[in-house]
Enzyme design. Structure first.
Site, PDB file in Angstrom:
ATOM      1  N   ASP A 146       0.856  -1.192   0.000  1.00  0.00           N
ATOM      2  CA  ASP A 146       0.000   0.000   0.000  1.00  0.00           C
ATOM      3  C   ASP A 146       0.888   1.237   0.000  1.00  0.00           C
ATOM      4  O   ASP A 146       1.984   1.234   0.568  1.00  0.00           O
ATOM      5  CB  ASP A 146      -0.898   0.028   1.235  1.00  0.00           C
ATOM      6  CG  ASP A 146      -1.934  -1.089   1.217  1.00  0.00           C
ATOM      7  OD1 ASP A 146      -2.395  -1.455   0.128  1.00  0.00           O
ATOM      8  OD2 ASP A 146      -2.272  -1.596   2.311  1.00  0.00           O
ATOM      9  N   ASP A 180      -7.150  -1.311  -4.429  1.00  0.00           N
ATOM     10  CA  ASP A 180      -8.189  -0.955  -3.446  1.00  0.00           C
ATOM     11  C   ASP A 180      -9.096   0.147  -3.992  1.00  0.00           C
ATOM     12  O   ASP A 180     -10.322   0.104  -3.838  1.00  0.00           O
ATOM     13  CB  ASP A 180      -7.554  -0.471  -2.137  1.00  0.00           C
ATOM     14  CG  ASP A 180      -6.728  -1.543  -1.453  1.00  0.00           C
ATOM     15  OD1 ASP A 180      -7.024  -2.733  -1.658  1.00  0.00           O
ATOM     16  OD2 ASP A 180      -5.793  -1.185  -0.723  1.00  0.00           O
TER      17      ASP A 180
END
Length: 227
Positions: A146, A180
């Site tokens: 991420d 995401d």
């Protein structure tokens, strides 16, 4: 919309998602950060072993279960998208479905293969691709990368705010990735425009039914005249 367009959307998002993850993984130490837009957008490198936005699920067994679930969901997703294309569902729904499918596939790649092809990231060391001693994990045990961080507001809340008044507050705190974001955009768009998607499909089915009835009716009349 053709099925190949669905595949192209998925591939495009996958390429961008994986390119960004590869760059971050091989150029940044864990927790390292640099600013793209001051006070608004940062690249902040973290890894997680669970779901989107850093959420976790059930430890070691949960990690394997989640990865296998993602794999099954991606396979079923491609089959389901082919069905939707064949039945000529609304273009917007197909695009949203493609976004969700691409996001699931992007994080699935991390979970399945990153433990095999990357060395471990740490606050003091940048990971290597295909290290001599092997990767930091095994198949299905990769960590999801991420990096997108948008702290739109950061500071102390006014005293009059209930419960959290006077406390230090960050909005938006989660760090996420392009996969995401693709899932979130797809889901939110479906929720917002589901009536439009559904009504368009119902109208199309009625038109197809009417066309079928019109095609059948003349044949029946000509058959009766012939008799």
């Amino acid at each position: 919309m053709k099925y190949r367009n669905v595949v192209l959307i998925v591939l495009l998002i996958l390429i961008v998602d994986q390119a960004v993850k590869f760059w971050v993984k091989t150029n940044m130490a864990i927790t390292e950060q640099f600013t793209v837009i001051p006070d608004w957008f940062h690249i902040h490198f973290i890894e997680n072993e669970g779901m989107a936005y850093g959420l976790k699920f059930g430890g070691e067994f949960g990690k394997i279960f989640l990865t296998l679930f993602r794999l099954a969901a991606v396979v079923v997703g491609f089959v389901f998208m082919r069905k939707l294309v064949r039945e000529k569902y609304h273009k917007g729904l197909l695009i949203c479905g493609s976004l969700i499918l691409a996001g699931a596939a992007g994080n699935l790649i991390d979970s399945m293969f990153y433990g095999l092809i990357f060395s471990n990231s740490s606050p003091y060391e940048v990971a290597q691709l295909f290290p001599q001693g092997g990767g930091y994990g095994t198949f299905l045990h990769g960590k999801v990368v991420d990096m997108l961080y948008f702290p739109l507001y950061e500071g102390y809340l006014p005293k009059w705010v209930p419960i959290w008044g006077g406390e230090y507050f960050i909005f938006f705190r989660p760090v996420f990735n392009i996969a995401d974001a693709a899932i979130s955009v797809g889901v939110i768009a479906i929720l917002l425009f589901q009536k439009r998607f559904l009504h368009a499909q119902i109208a199309q089915e009625k038109e197809q039914q009417a066309a079928t009835e019109q095609a059948v009716t003349p044949n029946d009349e000509s058959t009766q005249k012939a008799v």
